[in-house]
Motif scaffolding. Structure first.
Motif, mmCIF file in Angstrom:
data_model
loop_
_atom_site.group_PDB
_atom_site.id
_atom_site.type_symbol
_atom_site.label_atom_id
_atom_site.label_comp_id
_atom_site.label_asym_id
_atom_site.label_seq_id
_atom_site.Cartn_x
_atom_site.Cartn_y
_atom_site.Cartn_z
ATOM 1 N N UNK A 144 -48.732 20.635 -43.563
ATOM 2 C CA UNK A 144 -49.306 21.901 -43.081
ATOM 3 C C UNK A 144 -50.494 22.321 -43.938
ATOM 4 N N UNK A 145 -50.381 22.136 -45.262
ATOM 5 C CA UNK A 145 -51.501 22.450 -46.158
ATOM 6 C C UNK A 145 -52.666 21.507 -45.894
ATOM 7 N N UNK A 146 -52.363 20.214 -45.701
ATOM 8 C CA UNK A 146 -53.417 19.239 -45.394
ATOM 9 C C UNK A 146 -54.098 19.585 -44.069
ATOM 10 N N UNK A 147 -53.330 20.077 -43.101
ATOM 11 C CA UNK A 147 -53.902 20.458 -41.805
ATOM 12 C C UNK A 147 -54.897 21.607 -41.969
ATOM 13 N N UNK A 148 -54.548 22.599 -42.798
ATOM 14 C CA UNK A 148 -55.469 23.716 -43.041
ATOM 15 C C UNK A 148 -56.769 23.223 -43.674
ATOM 16 N N UNK A 149 -56.650 22.316 -44.640
ATOM 17 C CA UNK A 149 -57.838 21.743 -45.264
ATOM 18 C C UNK A 149 -58.689 21.007 -44.238
ATOM 19 N N UNK A 150 -58.044 20.237 -43.363
ATOM 20 C CA UNK A 150 -58.764 19.428 -42.379
ATOM 21 C C UNK A 150 -59.498 20.304 -41.371
ATOM 22 N N UNK A 151 -58.878 21.399 -40.956
ATOM 23 C CA UNK A 151 -59.531 22.321 -40.017
ATOM 24 C C UNK A 151 -60.802 22.895 -40.621
ATOM 25 N N UNK A 152 -60.710 23.367 -41.864
ATOM 26 C CA UNK A 152 -61.879 23.945 -42.521
ATOM 27 C C UNK A 152 -62.960 22.897 -42.747
ATOM 28 N N UNK A 153 -62.551 21.670 -43.099
ATOM 29 C CA UNK A 153 -63.524 20.583 -43.266
ATOM 30 C C UNK A 153 -64.237 20.297 -41.947
ATOM 31 N N UNK A 154 -63.493 20.246 -40.852
ATOM 32 C CA UNK A 154 -64.100 19.906 -39.555
ATOM 33 C C UNK A 154 -65.108 20.972 -39.120
ATOM 34 N N UNK A 155 -64.755 22.228 -39.290
ATOM 35 C CA UNK A 155 -65.676 23.302 -38.908
ATOM 36 C C UNK A 155 -66.960 23.219 -39.732
ATOM 37 N N UNK A 156 -66.827 22.951 -41.029
ATOM 38 C CA UNK A 156 -68.011 22.840 -41.891
ATOM 39 C C UNK A 156 -68.882 21.662 -41.471
ATOM 40 N N UNK A 157 -68.262 20.522 -41.226
ATOM 41 C CA UNK A 157 -69.012 19.330 -40.839
ATOM 42 C C UNK A 157 -69.708 19.531 -39.500
ATOM 43 N N UNK A 158 -68.989 20.102 -38.536
ATOM 44 C CA UNK A 158 -69.564 20.373 -37.211
ATOM 45 C C UNK A 158 -70.784 21.281 -37.328
ATOM 46 N N UNK A 159 -70.663 22.355 -38.103
ATOM 47 C CA UNK A 159 -71.763 23.314 -38.237
ATOM 48 C C UNK A 159 -72.973 22.680 -38.907
ATOM 49 N N UNK A 160 -72.744 21.933 -39.969
ATOM 50 C CA UNK A 160 -73.844 21.314 -40.704
ATOM 51 C C UNK A 160 -74.535 20.257 -39.843
ATOM 52 N N UNK A 161 -73.762 19.425 -39.164
ATOM 53 C CA UNK A 161 -74.328 18.386 -38.297
ATOM 54 C C UNK A 161 -75.148 19.013 -37.171
ATOM 55 N N UNK A 162 -74.600 20.060 -36.556
ATOM 56 C CA UNK A 162 -75.302 20.754 -35.471
ATOM 57 C C UNK A 162 -76.623 21.347 -35.960
ATOM 58 N N UNK A 194 -77.998 24.379 -44.830
ATOM 59 C CA UNK A 194 -77.833 24.555 -46.267
ATOM 60 C C UNK A 194 -76.789 25.591 -46.624
ATOM 61 N N UNK A 195 -76.531 26.520 -45.699
ATOM 62 C CA UNK A 195 -75.509 27.525 -45.953
ATOM 63 C C UNK A 195 -74.111 26.903 -45.960
ATOM 64 N N UNK A 196 -73.914 25.824 -45.201
ATOM 65 C CA UNK A 196 -72.583 25.214 -45.109
ATOM 66 C C UNK A 196 -72.081 24.722 -46.466
ATOM 67 N N UNK A 197 -72.852 23.907 -47.219
ATOM 68 C CA UNK A 197 -72.375 23.519 -48.548
ATOM 69 C C UNK A 197 -72.094 24.715 -49.450
ATOM 70 N N UNK A 198 -72.947 25.751 -49.349
ATOM 71 C CA UNK A 198 -72.750 26.939 -50.174
ATOM 72 C C UNK A 198 -71.438 27.640 -49.816
ATOM 73 N N UNK A 199 -71.184 27.821 -48.525
ATOM 74 C CA UNK A 199 -69.960 28.485 -48.084
ATOM 75 C C UNK A 199 -68.728 27.668 -48.468
ATOM 76 N N UNK A 200 -68.830 26.345 -48.374
ATOM 77 C CA UNK A 200 -67.695 25.501 -48.772
ATOM 78 C C UNK A 200 -67.253 25.806 -50.200
#
Length: 589
Positions: free
Chosen positions: A301-319, A383-389
């Motif tokens: 469950x903890x790994x799932x939370x990490x993965x969700x946040x990672x995916x949103x960050x990656x999607x936003x940065x790639x977009x 550039x905001x994505x790495x900062x927010x991470x």
């Protein structure tokens, strides 16, 4: 955005999820001191170390003793690195073939604290500042030590959750030794060999000098125009440092260009392996959490939370990076077979936009700080994505060990909020979360923004100290300063690169930010672990909030995002968000 890019991103996270369980199983065996395949080789080494240092492995420590041991070790290794830097002019021709002078005091202190705290912030050009001996004995060793300290602290926190009516959290020296010998060293050896196979260099050669095909006109620091006809090509023992730099989520490169340099990261395969190594141990630690506390589903469950946040960050940065620049007209900026499209400024052609955005998200979701592209050249939102991470607390996978114990602080806050919502005393895996636990958690969470926003405000309001180092002004300049203190306090080490941080103000202020961002947050975390270890287990009831369900994962994700948004949204509004709006209005900085 392309199908090929999404396939590479999907392959990356699939590999991480597949490797998490075997890695977690192995980590559990190591720290439970159960049999592993490396025991015949490493057990004699471990016993010899304990005998030489007079450590009693069976003698466990209270949380205060554990903290003192950790701080003592960190102080001693920081001093060692400082001395090595200051005396590198005497390292000899083999280990200092360029005859580089000793590092000046402010920079030497900044670097010693940087590598001790697992930040690896570099206010200097490594190939022009550090000798081979300094790189290996001063910096690469810290890549092992600081990562091992993080793992040891995470294990101590997990023991605090798992134990009942106990006063101890284990032995710091044993945890440090086993993290180094059983985990970091063997994987680093295998990884460095893989990197050498891809073309990463490993030698002690003096730097080469190549004649340029075309002469270059360069403006010197004195403002005069000079003609350059040669180029210096740095060499060195790179692969051995590169492996632990990634695996230990350290991030300090052998070269100034870091993992964008072809000698550090020459091929798409080396790039993929480096990203995998950043997330490998943090993902495995979540599985170890579930196994050691007797609730494997909680770890997932903890790994799932990490993965969700990672995916949103990656999607936003790639977009953001795949979109065309609105100020460039009458030019085809679409992705095709002949061009990457989007924003390729500051990116390597051999990696492209997808792998640059993915790397940026991975290295800042973990507290790694290695870069294969220049974050300062990203679009404002990209550039905001790495900062927010980093501003989220470096808990999305996070640093080796530090990401997990930071996430567990958020877990305590999540179950506390859940308890308030239903009018019950909050519980976490059978233990009551009481006022002391919440107070220490809040102290942990408040130290972080206090350091970041405090130093950023001083730098902005003191032109001769902070603003004089900027390459850009306006909202982008604010982003450069905010990112620097965010990276330092979050022990990440990456930079926007438009800021000249090699000044007395930034060297000393960033040193303070790195030191307190690491150690002032560790102490309340260990206090929570010690308090949890002393508690009894209470039976679960109908009102107990389960921490193994998708609902818990969503609550935990929401708490992390809300805490980060409420704390840093005003600063982000004045920096990257304002810059994005002005960019579309035709203004650049």
């Amino acid at each position: 955005m392309s199908l090929n890019g999404w396939l590479q991103i999907s392959l990356f996270i699939a590999c991480i999820l597949l490797l998490a369980k075997p890695m977690g199983d192995y980590l559990t065996r190591v720290f439970d001191r159960r049999k592993t395949f490396l025991d015949p080789i490493l057990n004699p080494c471990e016993r010899l170390l304990y005998r030489l240092t007079r450590i009693k492995p069976e003698q466990e420590m209270r949380w205060t003793e554990y903290a003192v041991a950790m701080l003592t070790f960190s102080a001693a290794t920081a001093l060692l690195t400082y001395v090595i830097e200051r005396t590198q002019q005497w390292h000899g021709h083999l280990l200092n073939p360029q005859h580089l002078p000793g590092v000046e005091p402010a920079l030497a202190l900044n670097t010693a604290i940087s590598f001790t705290t697992n930040t690896n912030w570099q206010s200097y050009s490594p190939e022009g500042t550090m000798s081979y001996l300094t790189q290996m004995l001063g910096l690469a060793t810290h890549n092992f030590w600081s990562a091992a300290v993080g793992i040891a602290l995470a294990v101590a926190f997990i023991r605090g959750i798992a134990r009942r009516e106990a006063n101890t959290l284990g032995n710091f020296w044993v945890d440090l030794t086993r993290a180094t010998l059983w985990v970091l060293v063997p994987i680093s050896i295998a990884f460095s060999i893989a990197l050498v196979s891809q073309g990463v260099i490993q030698n002690f050669k003096p730097y080469d000098t190549a004649k340029l095909v075309e002469q270059q006109k360069v403006t010197g620091t004195d403002g005069k125009l000079t003609t350059v006809t040669t180029q210096t090509i740095a060499q060195g023992p790179v692969a051995s440092q590169e492996a632990i730099k990634m695996l230990g989520t350290n991030g300090g490169g052998f070269f100034n260009a870091n993992s964008a340099h072809p000698f550090e990261n020459p091929t798409p395969l080396s790039n993929f392996l480096q990203m995998l190594s950043i997330f490998l141990i943090p993902a495995g630690l979540t599985i170890m959490l579930g196994k050691m506390v007797g609730s494997p589903k909680h770890g997932w469950a903890v790994l799932a939370a990490m993965t969700i946040l990672w995916f949103v960050a990656t999607l936003t940065c790639y977009w953001a990076e795949a979109k065309p620049n609105p100020l460039i007209h009458n030019a085809d900026q679409r992705a095709s077979l002949t061009q990457s499209g989007g924003n390729m400024e500051g990116k390597e052609v051999r990696f492209g936009i997808a792998n640059s955005a993915l790397f940026a998200a991975v290295t800042t979701d973990a507290s790694c700080g290695a870069v294969n592209s220049m974050h300062d050249s990203f679009t404002p939102l990209g550039g905001m994505v790495p900062m927010v991470n980093i501003l989220l607390g470096e808990v999305v996978f996070g640093g080796v060990g530090s990401g997990l114990y930071g996430m567990l602080v958020f877990v305590i806050m999540a179950v506390f909020i859940a308890g308030l919502m239903v009018g019950r005393t909050p519980e976490y895996l059978g233990k009551k979360i009481e006022a002391y636990d919440v107070q220490m958690s809040m102290l942990y969470l408040l130290i972080f923004p206090f350091i970041i926003l405090g130093f950023t405000a001083v730098s902005v309001l003191m032109p001769n100290l902070g603003l004089s180092s900027l390459a850009n002004h306006g909202p982008h300049g604010l982003s450069e300063i905010l990112y620097a203190y965010t990276s330092a306090t979050g022990n990440n080490g990456s930079a926007f690169a438009g800021l000249n941080a090699n000044t007395h103000w930034y060297n000393y202020s960033l040193t303070v930010a790195m030191f307190f961002g690491r150690f002032m947050m560790i102490v309340p975390m260990l206090a929570i672990a010690g308090n949890l270890a002393r508690k009894k287990i209470v039976p679960a009831s109908a009102g107990t909030f389960p921490v193994t369900t998708p609902l818990f994962t969503l609550l935990l994700t929401g708490v992390i995002v809300i805490v980060g948004a409420l704390t840093f949204f005003p600063a982000l509004t004045l920096g990257p968000i304002l810059e994005h709006l002005l960019l579309h209005a035709g203004h650049t900085f």
